[in-house]
Write an enzyme that holds these catalytic residues in place. Structure first.
Site, short mmCIF file in Angstrom:
data_model
loop_
_atom_site.label_atom_id
_atom_site.label_comp_id
_atom_site.label_asym_id
_atom_site.label_seq_id
_atom_site.Cartn_x
_atom_site.Cartn_y
_atom_site.Cartn_z
N ARG A 29 -79.66 64.45 92.15
CA ARG A 29 -80.46 64.35 90.94
C ARG A 29 -81.28 65.62 90.74
NH1 ARG A 29 -83.68 59.02 89.59
NH2 ARG A 29 -81.53 58.40 89.35
N ASN A 47 -78.38 53.62 85.85
CA ASN A 47 -77.43 52.71 86.47
C ASN A 47 -77.23 51.50 85.57
OD1 ASN A 47 -77.20 54.24 88.83
ND2 ASN A 47 -79.00 53.28 89.72
#
Length: 68
Positions: A29, A47
């Site tokens: 990330r 997600n």
């Protein structure tokens, strides 16, 4: 000065997303955010309940191509 064309790309990542996400979340990330900022891209990702990751990127087509 001519304006650059702005492109938007919707994406969904399938497969071993959760395993990869859990193992590399912080490193990946951070790298992805740094790379996107460096390229002048904006966007988001999240997600899903079905175990995939969805998102959108906005920016110049050449910069988007460098991420994918």
């Amino acid at each position: 000065m001519a304006a650059k064309a702005l492109f938007a790309v919707d994406f969904e990542v399938f497969g071993l997303v959760q395993v990869i996400y859990q193992c590399y979340e912080k490193i990946e990330r951070k790298h992805t955010v740094q790379q996107a900022k460096k390229l002048g891209l904006r966007g988001w990702c999240m997600n899903t309940r079905k175990g995939t990751v969805i998102g959108q990127l906005e920016g110049a087509q050449t910069q988007i191509s460098e991420i994918f």
